[in-house]
Design an enzyme around this catalytic site. Structure first.
Site, PDB file in Angstrom:
ATOM      1  N   LYS A  40      -7.354  -4.502  -7.583  1.00  0.00           N
ATOM      2  CA  LYS A  40      -6.026  -4.797  -8.152  1.00  0.00           C
ATOM      3  C   LYS A  40      -5.752  -3.925  -9.371  1.00  0.00           C
ATOM      4  CE  LYS A  40      -5.863  -9.423  -6.367  1.00  0.00           C
ATOM      5  NZ  LYS A  40      -5.165  -8.958  -5.142  1.00  0.00           N
ATOM      6  N   ASP A 249       0.554  -5.244  -6.020  1.00  0.00           N
ATOM      7  CA  ASP A 249       0.146  -4.342  -7.111  1.00  0.00           C
ATOM      8  C   ASP A 249       1.197  -3.252  -7.325  1.00  0.00           C
ATOM      9  OD1 ASP A 249      -2.233  -5.804  -7.241  1.00  0.00           O
ATOM     10  OD2 ASP A 249      -3.210  -4.507  -5.774  1.00  0.00           O
ATOM     11  N   ARG A 282       2.718   1.479   4.930  1.00  0.00           N
ATOM     12  CA  ARG A 282       1.613   2.437   4.980  1.00  0.00           C
ATOM     13  C   ARG A 282       0.281   1.703   4.888  1.00  0.00           C
ATOM     14  NH1 ARG A 282       4.332   6.102   0.234  1.00  0.00           N
ATOM     15  NH2 ARG A 282       6.158   6.645   1.427  1.00  0.00           N
ATOM     16  N   GLY A 284      -3.691   0.964   3.746  1.00  0.00           N
ATOM     17  CA  GLY A 284      -4.572   1.138   2.590  1.00  0.00           C
ATOM     18  C   GLY A 284      -3.969   0.620   1.301  1.00  0.00           C
ATOM     19  N   SER A 288      -1.217   3.781  -0.156  1.00  0.00           N
ATOM     20  CA  SER A 288       0.081   3.264   0.301  1.00  0.00           C
ATOM     21  C   SER A 288       1.140   3.259  -0.808  1.00  0.00           C
ATOM     22  CB  SER A 288      -0.090   1.823   0.819  1.00  0.00           C
ATOM     23  OG  SER A 288      -0.319   0.925  -0.259  1.00  0.00           O
TER      24      SER A 288
HETATM   25  O1  RIB Z   1      -4.437  -6.410  -4.252  1.00  0.00           O
HETATM   26  C1  RIB Z   1      -5.163  -5.692  -3.309  1.00  0.00           C
HETATM   27  C2  RIB Z   1      -6.569  -5.445  -3.778  1.00  0.00           C
HETATM   28  O2  RIB Z   1      -7.243  -6.682  -3.892  1.00  0.00           O
HETATM   29  C3  RIB Z   1      -7.416  -4.614  -2.846  1.00  0.00           C
HETATM   30  O3  RIB Z   1      -7.301  -3.226  -3.075  1.00  0.00           O
HETATM   31  C4  RIB Z   1      -8.811  -5.168  -3.056  1.00  0.00           C
HETATM   32  O4  RIB Z   1      -9.683  -4.292  -3.686  1.00  0.00           O
HETATM   33  C5  RIB Z   1      -8.633  -6.464  -3.841  1.00  0.00           C
HETATM   34  O5  RIB Z   1      -9.043  -6.329  -5.132  1.00  0.00           O
END
Ligand code: RIB
Length: 311
Positions: A40, A249, A282, A284, A288
């Site tokens: 995150k 995120d 997308r 990943g 993405s």
């Molecule tokens: O929010 C997505 C993320 O949560 C992923 O990339 C994973 O690593 C988790 O931390």
């Protein structure tokens, strides 16, 4: 422009495409496996940087296995002055993505859980009042980071994810911004997750009146309430999701960077909504996350009205 310090996780994501999430006792063959930079914290730093922020990522990675993570930091122009290397594994995850683009995640904290109070104090001493401090719940010593950051006048923006009830013991009233989804937000005010989102928002705002909130509602949209102001709402753009990992995120990064760049709340919310609409199309986590020019292009060519009184 204020600096943005993100004290956050960096994870190597092992992503498996599956027909359905594996069940207890089941052995399931995955259709593919990919390895992506994620976490995150790192996802949000990448989104903040691609949205035009000046970003410093603080945290820790493993000395041996972190090439993919450090590559993401440097290729996005993120400052790494406060990123430590440890003699232990980096944080990593096992992520299943099903045919609808939904995911489920197994998380191992690794180096993300090794932050020391001394390092935190040193890092924070390089930032000053008005700078932003971004946090998620994937590193240790969060209470100390919140208290010290707020003491220095930093705008603490806390994404309460992954959510646990222990988070309610943190000094959340010191946060300038809390970013929550409906499950997290409702749990914070002891309401059920299917309550009216505006009632959840009002209860959050009554409980923490000095704090601004964003409540994200997945494909329905989001609600923003800056402290002391009216709520504004934004519908999601209707797109075909391939992989929802890091959509939240991306949303957070574009929202906070837009606010840091001086955009007003409604424009920042619309920009964040557009960015996450691109991200879900997308695969990943970090890969993405769109660039700002892609988001601006999307907004320029979209004749859909997403800002609305009520969702
Ligand atoms: O929010 C997505 C993320 O949560 C992923 O990339 C994973 O690593 C988790 O931390």
């Amino acid at each position: 422009m204020p600096k943005i310090l993100n004290y956050g996780s960096l994870n190597i994501d092992y992503v498996y495409a599956v027909d359905h999430f594996v069940m207890p006792g089941e052995t399931l063959a995955a259709k593919s496996r990919n390895i992506f930079a994620g976490g995150k914290g790192l996802n949000q730093s990448v989104a903040l940087a691609r949205a035009g922020g000046e970003v410093y990522h603080a945290g820790a990675v493993g000395a041996e296995d972190s090439k993919v993570l450090l590559q993401e930091i440097s290729s996005n122009g993120i400052h790494d002055d406060f990123l430590a290397k440890r003699d232990m594994p980096s944080g990593h995850t096992i992520i299943q993505v099903d045919k609808n683009g939904q995911n489920c995640i197994l998380l191992y904290g690794g180096a993300n859980q090794s932050l020391t109070v001394e390092e935190i104090n040193n890092t924070l001493s390089h930032f000053s009042a008005g700078d932003y401090l971004i946090l998620q719940n994937e590193v240790n010593n969060i209470e100390h980071i919140i208290r010290e950051g707020a003491k220095r006048g930093l705008k603490v923006c806390f994404n309460v994810s992954p959510f646990t009830l222990q988070l309610l013991d943190l000094p959340l009233d010191l946060c300038a911004f809390l970013i929550v989804n409906e499950i997290e937000g409702s749990a914070m005010v002891n309401m059920s997750a299917d309550s009216d989102p505006y009632a959840i928002m009002q209860a959050l705002s009554d409980k923490y009146p000095q704090t601004s909130f964003v409540l994200t509602l997945g494909s329905r949209g989001s609600i923003l309430k800056e402290a002391g102001q009216e709520m504004i709402s934004c519908r999601s753009y209707k797109v075909q999701a391939v992989d929802t990992t890091a959509a939240g995120d991306t949303f957070l990064g574009f929202l906070i960077a837009s606010l840091a760049r001086g955009l007003e709340g409604s424009r920042a919310l619309n920009t964040a909504t557009a960015a996450s609409a691109l991200a879900v199309q997308r695969a990943g986590a970090c890969p993405s996350i769109p660039q700002l020019n892609e988001v601006e292009d999307f907004l320029a060519h979209s004749n859909v009205t997403v800002l609305t009184d009520k969702l």
